[in-house]
Design a protein around this motif. Structure first.
Motif, PDB file in Angstrom:
ATOM      1  N   VAL A  98       1.051  -1.130   0.381  1.00 20.00           N
ATOM      2  CA  VAL A  98       0.252   0.084  -0.112  1.00 20.00           C
ATOM      3  C   VAL A  98       0.549   1.202  -0.846  1.00 20.00           C
ATOM      4  O   VAL A  98       0.343   2.151  -1.076  1.00 20.00           O
ATOM      5  N   MET A  99       1.641   1.283   0.677  1.00 17.79           N
ATOM      6  CA  MET A  99       2.514   2.316   0.834  1.00 17.79           C
ATOM      7  C   MET A  99       3.273   2.666  -0.518  1.00 17.79           C
ATOM      8  O   MET A  99       3.942   3.857  -1.037  1.00 17.79           O
ATOM      9  N   PHE A 130      -4.150   6.010  -7.114  1.00 14.38           N
ATOM     10  CA  PHE A 130      -3.886   5.725  -6.454  1.00 14.38           C
ATOM     11  C   PHE A 130      -5.338   4.077  -5.704  1.00 14.38           C
ATOM     12  O   PHE A 130      -5.027   3.662  -5.456  1.00 14.38           O
ATOM     13  N   GLN A 131      -6.250   4.418  -5.604  1.00 16.51           N
ATOM     14  CA  GLN A 131      -7.275   3.654  -5.183  1.00 16.51           C
ATOM     15  C   GLN A 131      -7.629   2.953  -6.695  1.00 16.51           C
ATOM     16  O   GLN A 131      -7.616   1.236  -6.001  1.00 16.51           O
ATOM     17  N   LYS A 132      -7.518   2.682  -7.369  1.00 15.66           N
ATOM     18  CA  LYS A 132      -7.150   1.735  -8.836  1.00 15.66           C
ATOM     19  C   LYS A 132      -6.321   1.146  -8.734  1.00 15.66           C
ATOM     20  O   LYS A 132      -6.504  -0.262  -8.849  1.00 15.66           O
ATOM     21  N   ALA A 133      -5.668   1.627  -8.507  1.00 18.39           N
ATOM     22  CA  ALA A 133      -3.665   0.908  -8.478  1.00 18.39           C
ATOM     23  C   ALA A 133      -4.190  -0.204  -7.011  1.00 18.39           C
ATOM     24  O   ALA A 133      -3.807  -1.030  -7.365  1.00 18.39           O
ATOM     25  N   ILE A 180      -2.065  -8.311  -4.765  1.00 20.78           N
ATOM     26  CA  ILE A 180      -2.401  -8.059  -2.939  1.00 20.78           C
ATOM     27  C   ILE A 180      -3.372  -8.011  -2.672  1.00 20.78           C
ATOM     28  O   ILE A 180      -4.101  -6.546  -3.041  1.00 20.78           O
ATOM     29  N   ASP A 181      -4.331  -8.786  -1.789  1.00 20.95           N
ATOM     30  CA  ASP A 181      -5.293  -8.437  -1.539  1.00 20.95           C
ATOM     31  C   ASP A 181      -5.563  -7.226  -0.685  1.00 20.95           C
ATOM     32  O   ASP A 181      -5.117  -7.648   1.066  1.00 20.95           O
ATOM     33  N   ASN A 197      -7.856   8.345   3.968  1.00 21.65           N
ATOM     34  CA  ASN A 197      -7.036   9.135   5.144  1.00 21.65           C
ATOM     35  C   ASN A 197      -5.485   8.712   5.043  1.00 21.65           C
ATOM     36  O   ASN A 197      -4.978   9.500   4.991  1.00 21.65           O
ATOM     37  N   ILE A 198      -5.615   7.127   4.638  1.00 23.60           N
ATOM     38  CA  ILE A 198      -3.678   6.497   3.987  1.00 23.60           C
ATOM     39  C   ILE A 198      -2.943   7.579   3.012  1.00 23.60           C
ATOM     40  O   ILE A 198      -2.128   8.091   3.607  1.00 23.60           O
ATOM     41  N   PHE A 199      -3.683   7.766   2.566  1.00 27.06           N
ATOM     42  CA  PHE A 199      -3.107   8.123   1.149  1.00 27.06           C
ATOM     43  C   PHE A 199      -3.201   9.691   1.489  1.00 27.06           C
ATOM     44  O   PHE A 199      -2.216   9.930   1.089  1.00 27.06           O
TER      45      PHE A 199
END
Length: 265
Positions: free
Chosen positions: A57-58, A74-77, A83-84, A94-96
């Motif tokens: 994710v990071m 980012f969401q699409k990637a 990886i699920d 929030n993460i992004f």
């Protein structure tokens, strides 16, 4: 040639260097055992129990930081990844936004430190809309010297999805706006483990930024049709100047670019 030059020029190298060199740790270690200073050099994601998930994710966040991508990218990637990652949209948002803003904040701080002789004051500047936290609205507009202890705990962003930034000011600009006195400082402390600057590891940040400049500069010249002599000059300059302050290295990169432009005209 022009396209590649533009892409090189707009990269926020200080932010990229900070983001790429944080240590990935599991949530238990990050939230339960790390000090605030240690957290500035690490990253974790609550709800993900495997290091590989967090790295994945990071890595996607950092890809968008490097390319200037959006949350939608980012969401699409994440959705298309191998990886699920079973996180809802609001958690991904929030993460992004927290990590992008955090990297920009650390990169901005580093640039401000390099220029503090000319701009020795900082001012907190928030987005004064309905989404702004009341505490951050109260901190908005505070002006203090760049090396004032206030920034050790209140340099933004200082909470999840915080949109506040610190702007550098000249002495005359700070005096014109009004430097905040000690008695005028609100009694507000950062929440959720945020706050602070990379001041505790300035030497390490210097090396990270210089390394990233060197990496991007060498890649740029290898991918272009630049004259061999200019490429050799920039690579030699990087080798010699890697441990020196960023402005000196950046000057050498600029000089090599001018040589290429002159001989290629």
């Amino acid at each position: 040639m022009a396209t590649t030059t533009a892409a090189f020029d707009v990269k926020f190298i200080e932010a990229i260097a900070y983001a790429l060199n944080r240590k990935v740790v599991l949530p238990d270690e990050y939230y339960d055992r790390m000090t605030p200073i240690q957290r500035q050099q690490a990253v974790s994601i609550a709800g993900l129990g495997q290091t590989e998930q967090i790295k994945h994710v990071m890595g996607l966040v950092n890809d968008q930081l490097d390319s200037g991508g959006t949350f939608a990218d980012f969401q699409k990637a994440v959705k298309d990844g191998d990886i699920d990652i079973n996180l809802p949209r609001h958690r991904l948002d929030n993460i992004f936004r927290t990590n992008i803003q955090g990297a920009y904040g650390r990169g901005r701080w580093y640039q401000q430190q390099q220029n503090k002789d000319e701009r020795p004051y900082l001012m907190r500047d928030g987005i004064n809309d309905s989404r702004q936290r009341p505490e951050h609205r109260e901190l908005d507009g505070i002006i203090r010297p760049i090396d004032d202890p206030f920034w050790d705990t209140h340099y933004p962003p200082d909470d999840f999805r915080c949109r506040c930034i610190a702007r550098s000011l000249t002495k005359s600009q700070a005096e014109a706006k009004g430097i905040t006195t000690d008695v005028s400082l609100p009694d507000i402390n950062p929440q959720n483990g945020f706050g602070g600057t990379p001041a505790q590891y300035t030497d390490r940040m210097n090396k990270l930024v210089n390394d990233k400049i060197a990496e991007l500069a060498i890649t740029y010249y290898k991918q272009s049709d630049a004259i061999l002599a200019a490429r050799q000059r920039i690579e030699a300059a990087i080798t010699v100047m890697l441990a020196q302050p960023v402005p000196e290295l950046a000057t050498l990169i600029s000089e090599a670019q001018e040589l290429i432009d002159e001989e290629g005209a």
